[in-house]
Scaffold this active site. Structure first.
Site: not given
Ligand code: IMP
Length: 205
Positions: A17, A84, A161, A183
């Site tokens: 990401n 995460d 989100y 943010k």
């Molecule tokens: P990870 O890469 O498995 O930690 O996925 C985290 C997911 O949570 C992201 O793909 C988003 O869908 C959501 N998420 C986590 N942090 C944010 C944020 O700061 N903004 C918007 N969505 C978030």
């Protein structure tokens, strides 16, 4: 005139990401760190996520995978960062939680608004659990951001989100309607990275 030597420390962030990398840089660059996405031949390595409902456990798996990936490479001396995170909605028993990424890509923000149509409470929180590995030591930090889910999608900044999440510490706008720096000052990720930094000693100058 004495010259000030500022040492910039490079941190490799294992994530697919890019938004997370940008946000991590916003916080850590002020503190002398340069965060780069961990890429192998230009590609983010695939991370195997365990079946767990806890972001803390998922992060532990991620840091172990990051360590295995840099072992024996030229990057061995670099600091590593993993994280995460997810959105936890109270009236939906903390859904989507660790599955946030999957549901963001499938049902999306419209889908979440639909699920909340008949719910009284729209309370939610973002959580981020970061782990940094530096100089043979692990640093852990949990950041949270309390808020609520908006009635409609608003704004196009941020990712995931953000256009439906209104932080309690704000003025009623969603993260999607805020500038990056706003943010960063309120978000779960900003908080977890600031805690991490407090745990790390200042880079030598
Ligand atoms: P990870 O890469 O498995 O930690 O996925 C985290 C997911 O949570 C992201 O793909 C988003 O869908 C959501 N998420 C986590 N942090 C944010 C944020 O700061 N903004 C918007 N969505 C978030």
């Amino acid at each position: 005139m004495p010259r000030l030597l500022v040492i910039i420390m490079k941190v490799l962030f294992l994530t697919s990401n890019k938004n997370k990398v940008i946000e991590a840089n916003q916080t850590l660059s002020k503190l002398g760190y340069e965060v780069e996405q961990f890429l192998i031949e230009g590609v983010a390595p695939k991370i195997v996520e365990p079946q767990s409902s806890k972001i803390e456990i998922v992060s532990e798996y991620k840091i172990q995978q990051a360590l295995e990936l840099i072992s024996g490479t030229d990057f061995e001396s670099h600091a590593l960062l993993v994280e995460d995170s997810g959105l936890f909605i109270k009236s939906l028993n903390d859904f989507p939680g660790v599955y946030s990424s999957y549901f963001s890509e499938t049902i999306g923000n419209q889908g979440i608004l639909k699920l909340l149509l008949n719910e009284e409470s729209r309370d939610a929180e973002y959580r981020a659990f970061s782990i940094m590995y530096s100089d043979g030591k692990y640093f852990h930090a949990l950041g949270k951001c309390l808020g609520r889910i908006s009635n409609e999608i608003k704004g196009s900044n941020g990712f995931g989100y953000d256009p439906i999440f209104i932080p309690n510490s704000g003025d009623g706008r969603t993260f999607g309607e805020m500038e990056d720096y706003e943010k960063e000052s309120k978000s779960h990720r900003g908080e977890s990275l600031r805690i991490l930094y407090d745990k790390l000693s200042l880079p030598s100058k």
